[in-house]
Write a protein that holds these residues in place. Structure first.
Motif: not given
Length: 442
Positions: A14, A16-17, A21, A49, A53-55, A339, A344
């Motif tokens: 996780g 990249s997530n 964030d 990603i 998902e990069r938002q 998570w 986060q």
């Protein structure tokens, strides 16, 4: 000294997530430090990603290199440093994220690379051997040459590690100095001055216990297959056949350089070769595909273990030797459902305190696992330089390969793991039983 955030950890945990964030919460931009994700397209095999998902977070050093090109660590270090300079000037927080720990470590600390060493000289040695000529030689000849020139590095590399053998020879031919001598000097420098951070860094190590991580990795391989992995591999193989893309090196070396190291391409080569030859029945093809799938899953799990080993054996000792300016916090990413709380929220709070120069908690206070892994006094850690100089090869007196050749282990850790393996224990037991029967018949 510029401040940077970095996210490290195994594949599939996780990283990249969390980088997204952090960027969203702190007005930051991501800098990719994954050696495979620099390549254009090929999003599935390189585990990029997705755009969704990069938002909206900008990712630097991603998706820009052609498949036939190679991206050296020195190029990454220079490019990433420029990105950090520009982002800092624009009051954006640099968030470096990726699984290529060698890239990350070479960026965050000075003098991690041979050509950064102040004693490195660019003049060629008296030997007339041009660097390009080494590529034409057989691996056995290269290895024998390295054993004569720099036996310490020859002990470090397996004979199958052609690219690394050539690298050690190239250092000698381009500088007139042995790579092992340069490593000795780097060790002395670190012992005298300590490791030298290039930035004021806050590193987040995302960790998941293998019991929880491995099923996630297996599931991800299945998802990759379902969402287009085979299409990417077929397209690459088509370009190779047409000659528009050239694979580097000889034999196994072609899977040790550039994009071709990506897990999946080599593992599925037997299946796609069989499909292209079109001589097997459908049932046989299905069997080969399943075998290749299991091989890819096993390779992914092994890669995750190696990533943890690098962090523990190389990166953490460098952190402890930095004498300030680098902090590492381990976050528990084992439970995806938790998570927001375990990863986060904690990461954002720590990052805000770091950027605002507020007091930071003890990294070992974030749980039992962190207390174990991040305690520099819990075990005597031998630095990477010392391990290379003291490296030993071990030949198993019991086990052999499928070709009947002796199995050789690189280093004490690999030898210890081999001795504990199920195959070694089974073979040793069989040997003892044969010896007992032989004595009984005498």
């Amino acid at each position: 000294m510029h401040k940077v955030l970095a996210v490290i950890g195994t594949t599939g945990v996780g990283k990249s997530n969390l980088a997204v964030d952090l960027c969203k919460a702190l007005c930051g931009q991501a800098i990719n430090s994954d050696a495979m994700q620099v390549y254009k397209g090929l999003d599935i095999i390189t585990n990029k990603i997705t755009v969704e998902e990069r938002q909206g977070v900008h990712h630097h050093l991603m998706d820009f290199l052609d498949p036939e090109d190679e991206y050296k660590v020195t190029e990454f270090k220079n490019d990433a440093t420029q990105c950090i300079e520009k982002l800092t000037q624009n009051q954006q927080v640099p968030v470096i994220v990726g699984g290529t720990n060698y890239y990350m470590q070479s960026l965050l600390w000075k003098n991690m690379l041979v050509k950064e060493d102040p004693n490195y000289v660019s003049e060629r040695s008296p030997s007339p051997e041009p660097e390009g000529a080494l590529e034409a030689l057989e691996t056995n000849e290269l290895y024998d040459r390295l054993k004569t020139i720099d036996p310490i590095m020859a002990k470090k590399w397996r004979i199958s590690e052609r690219r690394k053998i050539i690298r050690s020879l190239n250092i000698f031919y381009s500088s007139g100095r042995l790579q092992s001598d340069i490593i000795k000097e780097q060790r002395i420098q670190q012992e005298t001055l300590g490791a030298q951070p290039r930035f004021n860094s806050l590193i987040f190590w995302l960790y998941a216990d293998p019991v929880k991580l491995n099923p996630r990795l297996d599931e991800r391989v299945e998802t990759m297959i379902q969402t287009g992995l085979f299409d990417e591999i077929k397209e690459l193989r088509k370009h190779v056949v047409e000659g528009s893309v050239t694979m580097p090196g000889q034999a196994l070396e072609k899977y040790q350089r550039g994009l071709w190291q990506a897990i999946g391409y080599k593992e599925f080569d037997p299946y796609f070769t069989a499909v292209e030859e079109n001589t097997l029945a459908e049932a046989d093809l299905t069997k080969i595909k399943l075998e290749c799938t299991e091989r890819m899953k096993a390779s992914t799990r092994r890669y995750a273990r190696r990533q943890v080993q690098w962090i523990r054996n190389k990166l953490l000792p460098t952190v402890w030797n930095s004498k300030g300016n680098v902090l590492v916090y381990m976050l528990d990413a084992g439970d995806i459902e938790q998570w927001n709380d375990t990863v986060q929220k904690q990461a954002i709070e720590l990052a805000k305190a770091f950027l605002q120069e507020e007091p930071m908690p003890d990294p070992m206070s974030l749980g039992k696992t962190a207390a174990t892994f991040l305690d520099p006094t819990a075990q005597i850690v031998e630095d990477a330089h010392t391990r290379i100089l003291n490296w030993k090869k071990h030949v198993c007196p019991v086990c052999t390969t499928s070709k009947g050749e002796a199995i050789v282990m690189n280093g004490d850790n690999e030898w210890e793991q081999h001795q504990k393996s199920r195959g070694h224990r089974r073979t040793s037991k069989q040997k003892r039983l044969k010896e007992i029967k032989a004595k009984a018949l005498q």
